[in-house]
Write an enzyme that holds these catalytic residues in place. Sequence first.
Site, PDB file in Angstrom:
ATOM      1  N   ASN A  19       0.820  -1.149  -0.216  1.00 41.17           N
ATOM      2  CA  ASN A  19      -0.029  -0.169  -0.126  1.00 41.17           C
ATOM      3  C   ASN A  19       0.670   1.262  -0.071  1.00 41.17           C
ATOM      4  O   ASN A  19       0.583   2.283  -0.564  1.00 41.17           O
ATOM      5  CB  ASN A  19      -0.937  -0.043   1.275  1.00 41.17           C
ATOM      6  CG  ASN A  19      -2.157  -0.784   1.031  1.00 41.17           C
ATOM      7  OD1 ASN A  19      -2.920  -0.550   0.217  1.00 41.17           O
ATOM      8  ND2 ASN A  19      -2.135  -2.146   1.378  1.00 41.17           N
ATOM      9  N   ARG A  70       2.985  -0.729  26.246  1.00 41.14           N
ATOM     10  CA  ARG A  70       2.322  -0.085  25.014  1.00 41.14           C
ATOM     11  C   ARG A  70       2.230   1.303  24.906  1.00 41.14           C
ATOM     12  O   ARG A  70       2.559   2.066  24.208  1.00 41.14           O
ATOM     13  CB  ARG A  70       0.944  -0.675  24.946  1.00 41.14           C
ATOM     14  CG  ARG A  70       0.301  -0.351  23.600  1.00 41.14           C
ATOM     15  CD  ARG A  70      -1.339  -1.067  23.464  1.00 41.14           C
ATOM     16  NE  ARG A  70      -1.011  -2.293  23.422  1.00 41.14           N
ATOM     17  CZ  ARG A  70      -0.788  -3.213  22.519  1.00 41.14           C
ATOM     18  NH1 ARG A  70      -0.599  -2.615  21.083  1.00 41.14           N
ATOM     19  NH2 ARG A  70      -0.784  -4.629  22.477  1.00 41.14           N
ATOM     20  N   LEU A  98      -3.379   0.398  18.989  1.00 40.09           N
ATOM     21  CA  LEU A  98      -2.950   1.437  19.358  1.00 40.09           C
ATOM     22  C   LEU A  98      -3.666   2.287  20.648  1.00 40.09           C
ATOM     23  O   LEU A  98      -4.787   1.894  20.837  1.00 40.09           O
ATOM     24  CB  LEU A  98      -3.328   2.684  18.373  1.00 40.09           C
ATOM     25  CG  LEU A  98      -2.761   2.400  17.086  1.00 40.09           C
ATOM     26  CD1 LEU A  98      -3.549   3.367  15.833  1.00 40.09           C
ATOM     27  CD2 LEU A  98      -1.154   2.665  17.071  1.00 40.09           C
ATOM     28  N   HIS A 114      -8.402  -1.380   6.036  1.00 41.50           N
ATOM     29  CA  HIS A 114      -8.629  -2.910   6.887  1.00 41.50           C
ATOM     30  C   HIS A 114      -9.338  -3.727   5.931  1.00 41.50           C
ATOM     31  O   HIS A 114     -10.183  -3.251   5.125  1.00 41.50           O
ATOM     32  CB  HIS A 114      -9.668  -2.405   8.175  1.00 41.50           C
ATOM     33  CG  HIS A 114     -10.014  -3.791   8.699  1.00 41.50           C
ATOM     34  ND1 HIS A 114      -9.111  -4.459   9.488  1.00 41.50           N
ATOM     35  CD2 HIS A 114     -10.881  -4.651   8.586  1.00 41.50           C
ATOM     36  CE1 HIS A 114      -9.550  -5.714   9.814  1.00 41.50           C
ATOM     37  NE2 HIS A 114     -10.722  -5.812   9.573  1.00 41.50           N
ATOM     38  N   GLU A 148     -11.698   3.246  18.826  1.00 44.28           N
ATOM     39  CA  GLU A 148     -12.143   1.914  18.548  1.00 44.28           C
ATOM     40  C   GLU A 148     -11.682   1.340  17.474  1.00 44.28           C
ATOM     41  O   GLU A 148     -11.360   1.631  16.413  1.00 44.28           O
ATOM     42  CB  GLU A 148     -13.792   2.077  18.294  1.00 44.28           C
ATOM     43  CG  GLU A 148     -14.590   0.884  18.510  1.00 44.28           C
ATOM     44  CD  GLU A 148     -16.156   1.048  17.833  1.00 44.28           C
ATOM     45  OE1 GLU A 148     -16.551   0.124  17.500  1.00 44.28           O
ATOM     46  OE2 GLU A 148     -16.462   2.049  17.780  1.00 44.28           O
ATOM     47  N   GLN A 178      -7.566  -4.140  -4.982  1.00 48.46           N
ATOM     48  CA  GLN A 178      -8.675  -2.869  -4.788  1.00 48.46           C
ATOM     49  C   GLN A 178      -8.086  -1.888  -3.597  1.00 48.46           C
ATOM     50  O   GLN A 178      -8.085  -0.740  -3.687  1.00 48.46           O
ATOM     51  CB  GLN A 178     -10.066  -3.311  -4.226  1.00 48.46           C
ATOM     52  CG  GLN A 178     -10.726  -4.239  -5.189  1.00 48.46           C
ATOM     53  CD  GLN A 178     -10.991  -3.103  -6.597  1.00 48.46           C
ATOM     54  OE1 GLN A 178     -11.343  -1.958  -6.486  1.00 48.46           O
ATOM     55  NE2 GLN A 178     -10.568  -4.062  -7.736  1.00 48.46           N
ATOM     56  N   GLU A 179      -7.291  -2.574  -2.858  1.00 52.57           N
ATOM     57  CA  GLU A 179      -6.387  -1.637  -1.821  1.00 52.57           C
ATOM     58  C   GLU A 179      -5.875  -0.715  -2.271  1.00 52.57           C
ATOM     59  O   GLU A 179      -5.532   0.674  -1.876  1.00 52.57           O
ATOM     60  CB  GLU A 179      -5.716  -2.534  -0.641  1.00 52.57           C
ATOM     61  CG  GLU A 179      -6.465  -3.704   0.111  1.00 52.57           C
ATOM     62  CD  GLU A 179      -5.374  -4.266   1.097  1.00 52.57           C
ATOM     63  OE1 GLU A 179      -4.309  -3.970   1.243  1.00 52.57           O
ATOM     64  OE2 GLU A 179      -5.961  -5.184   1.603  1.00 52.57           O
TER      65      GLU A 179
HETATM   66  C1  GRF Z   1      -3.082  -5.105   3.936  1.00 51.71           C
HETATM   67  O1  GRF Z   1      -3.900  -6.047   3.395  1.00 51.71           O
HETATM   68  C2  GRF Z   1      -3.967  -3.970   4.658  1.00 51.71           C
HETATM   69  O2  GRF Z   1      -5.404  -4.261   4.362  1.00 51.71           O
HETATM   70  C3  GRF Z   1      -3.722  -4.530   6.072  1.00 51.71           C
HETATM   71  O3  GRF Z   1      -2.390  -4.995   6.229  1.00 51.71           O
HETATM   72  C4  GRF Z   1      -2.033  -5.331   4.693  1.00 51.71           C
HETATM   73  C5  GRF Z   1      -0.702  -4.572   4.436  1.00 51.71           C
HETATM   74  O4  GRF Z   1      -0.230  -4.762   3.270  1.00 51.71           O
HETATM   75  N1  GRF Z   1      -4.055  -3.579   6.971  1.00 51.71           N
HETATM   76  P1  GRF Z   1       1.045  -4.086   2.694  1.00 51.71           P
HETATM   77  O5  GRF Z   1       2.055  -4.138   3.864  1.00 51.71           O
HETATM   78  O6  GRF Z   1       0.363  -2.581   2.410  1.00 51.71           O
HETATM   79  O7  GRF Z   1       1.683  -4.855   1.529  1.00 51.71           O
END
Ligand code: GRF
Length: 221
Positions: A19, A70, A98, A114, A148, A178-179
């Site tokens: 990402n 933490r 967090l 997510h 939350e 899609q991400e």
């Molecule tokens: C992704 O699937 C995202 O939705 C989740 O953690 C993963 C991270 O993947 N929160 P990357 O490190 O961006 O490849």
Amino acid sequence: MSSSQKTRVVVLISGSGSNLQALIDGVTANELPIEMVAVISNRPGVLGLERAAKANIPTETLDHKAYAHREDFDRALMGKIDSYKPDLIVLAGFMRILTTEFTQHYLGKMLNIHPSLLPKFQGLHTHQRAIEAGETRHGVTVHFVTAELDGGPAIVQASVPVLENDDATSLSKRVQRQEHVIYPLAVKWFAEGDLCMIEGKSMLKGEPLSVSGFQIWSDET
Ligand code: GRF
């Protein structure tokens, strides 16, 4: 736009950083008016740090294992983040729960991605759980971070079909494509001043988004 006007973004990662790469690619293509001022990982040696270094983005590692509590880790992390004076914090596969102090500190300026159609499947192993639940569609949500866990107001959601012969790996790959579309989109909206959080709601161009956020429907198989 001069670089001093660009939205300053700190990205937090724990792993592969695909990402993060999608955001880097958006900047390279001049599609995102942001300056990625730092990438911080809580795990040493991960691929995401290499991706950042290759793109000439300053990197930092803050290993959570060096902190007994933490709260102490989150405070140290806040110190590091704030030294870059960011306008936006992007959690991109940052695998940490967090503290409320941390989420409050960045309320309205921290996004997370997510891999589920929230509010379904908060937490881990979302792809496997979606298959086991017999879902016909599954997907991914970008949301503002609140105290939350996986519960802040949604901004944008993309859904894909769940195929009969899918396992968690094949489904996660379809979702990840899609991400890499919706995270840059949400960051662009924020950077262009179109997206904000007001009274616990996501607002796009002055209008409240639906509880599931802006919807993107993919038929990719
Ligand atoms: C992704 O699937 C995202 O939705 C989740 O953690 C993963 C991270 O993947 N929160 P990357 O490190 O961006 O490849």
